[in-house]
Motif scaffolding. Structure first.
Motif, PDB file in Angstrom:
ATOM      1  N   GLY A  35       0.756  -1.065  -0.046  1.00  0.00           N
ATOM      2  CA  GLY A  35       0.001  -0.128   0.194  1.00  0.00           C
ATOM      3  C   GLY A  35       0.883   1.243  -0.119  1.00  0.00           C
ATOM      4  O   GLY A  35       0.321   2.077  -0.807  1.00  0.00           O
ATOM      5  N   ALA A  36       1.830   1.217   0.911  1.00  0.00           N
ATOM      6  CA  ALA A  36       2.777   2.480   1.010  1.00  0.00           C
ATOM      7  C   ALA A  36       3.538   2.583  -0.369  1.00  0.00           C
ATOM      8  O   ALA A  36       3.567   3.643  -0.777  1.00  0.00           O
ATOM      9  N   LEU A  37       4.162   1.938  -1.033  1.00  0.00           N
ATOM     10  CA  LEU A  37       4.619   1.719  -2.291  1.00  0.00           C
ATOM     11  C   LEU A  37       3.763   2.129  -3.618  1.00  0.00           C
ATOM     12  O   LEU A  37       3.992   2.911  -4.452  1.00  0.00           O
ATOM     13  N   PHE A  38       2.517   1.836  -3.453  1.00  0.00           N
ATOM     14  CA  PHE A  38       1.466   2.055  -4.166  1.00  0.00           C
ATOM     15  C   PHE A  38       1.150   3.729  -4.125  1.00  0.00           C
ATOM     16  O   PHE A  38       1.212   4.519  -5.208  1.00  0.00           O
ATOM     17  N   ASN A  94       4.862   4.542   7.144  1.00  0.00           N
ATOM     18  CA  ASN A  94       4.534   3.402   7.417  1.00  0.00           C
ATOM     19  C   ASN A  94       5.322   2.225   6.853  1.00  0.00           C
ATOM     20  O   ASN A  94       5.496   1.044   7.291  1.00  0.00           O
ATOM     21  N   LEU A  95       5.812   2.427   5.725  1.00  0.00           N
ATOM     22  CA  LEU A  95       6.659   1.400   4.740  1.00  0.00           C
ATOM     23  C   LEU A  95       7.752   1.245   5.589  1.00  0.00           C
ATOM     24  O   LEU A  95       8.117   0.152   5.833  1.00  0.00           O
ATOM     25  N   LEU A  96       8.720   2.083   6.222  1.00  0.00           N
ATOM     26  CA  LEU A  96       9.701   1.813   7.092  1.00  0.00           C
ATOM     27  C   LEU A  96       9.351   1.061   8.497  1.00  0.00           C
ATOM     28  O   LEU A  96      10.177   0.124   8.830  1.00  0.00           O
ATOM     29  N   SER A  97       8.341   1.255   8.863  1.00  0.00           N
ATOM     30  CA  SER A  97       7.849   0.677  10.209  1.00  0.00           C
ATOM     31  C   SER A  97       7.545  -0.799   9.672  1.00  0.00           C
ATOM     32  O   SER A  97       8.016  -1.741  10.449  1.00  0.00           O
ATOM     33  N   ALA A  98       7.026  -0.825   8.515  1.00  0.00           N
ATOM     34  CA  ALA A  98       6.568  -2.360   8.290  1.00  0.00           C
ATOM     35  C   ALA A  98       8.001  -3.164   7.889  1.00  0.00           C
ATOM     36  O   ALA A  98       7.977  -4.324   8.221  1.00  0.00           O
ATOM     37  N   LEU A  99       8.831  -2.385   7.301  1.00  0.00           N
ATOM     38  CA  LEU A  99      10.364  -3.127   7.241  1.00  0.00           C
ATOM     39  C   LEU A  99      10.992  -3.664   8.497  1.00  0.00           C
ATOM     40  O   LEU A  99      11.461  -4.936   8.516  1.00  0.00           O
ATOM     41  N   GLY A 100      10.526  -2.973   9.477  1.00  0.00           N
ATOM     42  CA  GLY A 100      11.243  -3.372  10.972  1.00  0.00           C
ATOM     43  C   GLY A 100      10.517  -4.800  11.333  1.00  0.00           C
ATOM     44  O   GLY A 100      11.094  -5.508  11.741  1.00  0.00           O
ATOM     45  N   TYR A 101       9.220  -4.854  10.982  1.00  0.00           N
ATOM     46  CA  TYR A 101       8.517  -6.116  11.169  1.00  0.00           C
ATOM     47  C   TYR A 101       8.947  -7.225  10.520  1.00  0.00           C
ATOM     48  O   TYR A 101       8.882  -8.464  10.825  1.00  0.00           O
ATOM     49  N   ILE A 102       8.971  -7.019   9.163  1.00  0.00           N
ATOM     50  CA  ILE A 102       9.737  -7.938   8.163  1.00  0.00           C
ATOM     51  C   ILE A 102      10.987  -8.270   8.633  1.00  0.00           C
ATOM     52  O   ILE A 102      11.368  -9.569   8.482  1.00  0.00           O
ATOM     53  N   MET A 103      11.632  -7.531   9.253  1.00  0.00           N
ATOM     54  CA  MET A 103      13.070  -7.977   9.831  1.00  0.00           C
ATOM     55  C   MET A 103      12.770  -9.127  10.776  1.00  0.00           C
ATOM     56  O   MET A 103      13.686 -10.033  11.097  1.00  0.00           O
ATOM     57  N   LEU A 143      15.317   1.137  15.504  1.00  0.00           N
ATOM     58  CA  LEU A 143      15.269   2.248  14.752  1.00  0.00           C
ATOM     59  C   LEU A 143      14.054   2.321  13.890  1.00  0.00           C
ATOM     60  O   LEU A 143      13.211   3.327  14.091  1.00  0.00           O
ATOM     61  N   LEU A 144      13.683   1.425  12.983  1.00  0.00           N
ATOM     62  CA  LEU A 144      12.642   1.368  12.241  1.00  0.00           C
ATOM     63  C   LEU A 144      11.393   1.267  12.997  1.00  0.00           C
ATOM     64  O   LEU A 144      10.396   1.980  12.655  1.00  0.00           O
ATOM     65  N   SER A 161       4.723   7.913  12.117  1.00  0.00           N
ATOM     66  CA  SER A 161       3.218   7.421  11.468  1.00  0.00           C
ATOM     67  C   SER A 161       2.151   7.963  12.439  1.00  0.00           C
ATOM     68  O   SER A 161       1.380   8.860  11.645  1.00  0.00           O
ATOM     69  N   MET A 162       2.121   7.967  13.614  1.00  0.00           N
ATOM     70  CA  MET A 162       1.091   8.434  14.465  1.00  0.00           C
ATOM     71  C   MET A 162       1.149  10.158  14.211  1.00  0.00           C
ATOM     72  O   MET A 162       0.110  10.551  14.086  1.00  0.00           O
ATOM     73  N   LEU A 163       2.405  10.599  14.403  1.00  0.00           N
ATOM     74  CA  LEU A 163       2.404  12.078  14.237  1.00  0.00           C
ATOM     75  C   LEU A 163       2.011  12.725  13.002  1.00  0.00           C
ATOM     76  O   LEU A 163       1.436  13.814  12.773  1.00  0.00           O
TER      77      LEU A 163
END
Length: 191
Positions: A24-27, A54-63, A94-95, A103-105
């Motif tokens: 979604g973020a990449l779109f 959101n994209l960078l936060s999701a990458l943290g969970y993918i890690m 960090l991610l 994202s929240m802010l």
């Protein structure tokens, strides 16, 4: 404390949701980059900054998924003071810390900009964009740096850490979302 099966389920659900979030973020970002007219629209810029967070936060969970499944580390994240493992842990923290709070802010910035335009009838809410950047990226960065320099970054749970965040052995620091949660209350004038 969850057992191994529950922890695995959490990692798989987080991975699946993160993949959807990345898509979604990449779109959103790709459409913004490809559409020259969209790049001039203030509210779309704010949405792109939210999508980037959101994209960078999701990458943290993918890690977490990569660490636990693809790299075959069933014992959890190695000790955060083990060279490459320390870098892995710090990048993931960090991610997660910086970009989840960003994202929240950014969501708050979008709401405030809409309020400025619709309710307060201010003609140019984009004049506040530098302040949105200062708060949207600056506050989470300061929170991350404070946790980093006070050595509260590390595995979030023991003994089987699914991800790095605020270390479970930290002396009960205030969690980052709780630190930033009063911001909407303050911005709205106290209710």
């Amino acid at each position: 404390m969850p057992d191994a099966k529950q922890a695995n389920s959490v990692i798989y659900v987080a991975f699946g949701c993160s993949l959807l979030s990345v898509a979604g973020a990449l779109f959103i970002i790709a459409n913004w980059v490809c559409n020259r007219a969209a790049r001039r629209l203030f509210f779309l810029r704010l949405i792109v900054f939210l999508a980037l967070a959101n994209l960078l936060s999701a990458l943290g969970y993918i890690m977490s998924f990569i660490e636990q499944r693809a790299l075959g580390s069933d014992a959890g994240i190695p000790a955060p003071d083990d060279g490459p493992a320390q870098v892995w842990c710090l990048v993931q923290a960090l991610l997660l810390l910086l970009f989840e709070n960003a994202s929240m802010l950014w969501t708050i910035a979008i709401a405030l900009a809409l309020h400025q335009q619709v309710v307060a009838r201010r003609a140019a809410p984009e004049k506040l964009e530098p302040y949105y950047h200062l708060v949207g990226w600056g506050v989470p960065s300061l929170l991350f740096l404070a946790l980093l320099f006070t050595k509260h970054i590390g595995p979030a749970d023991e003994p089987r850490a699914a991800w790095c965040w605020i270390a479970s052995n930290a002396l009960d620091p205030p969690s980052t979302p709780n630190v930033t949660r009063p911001i909407p209350y303050i911005v709205s004038g106290g209710g």
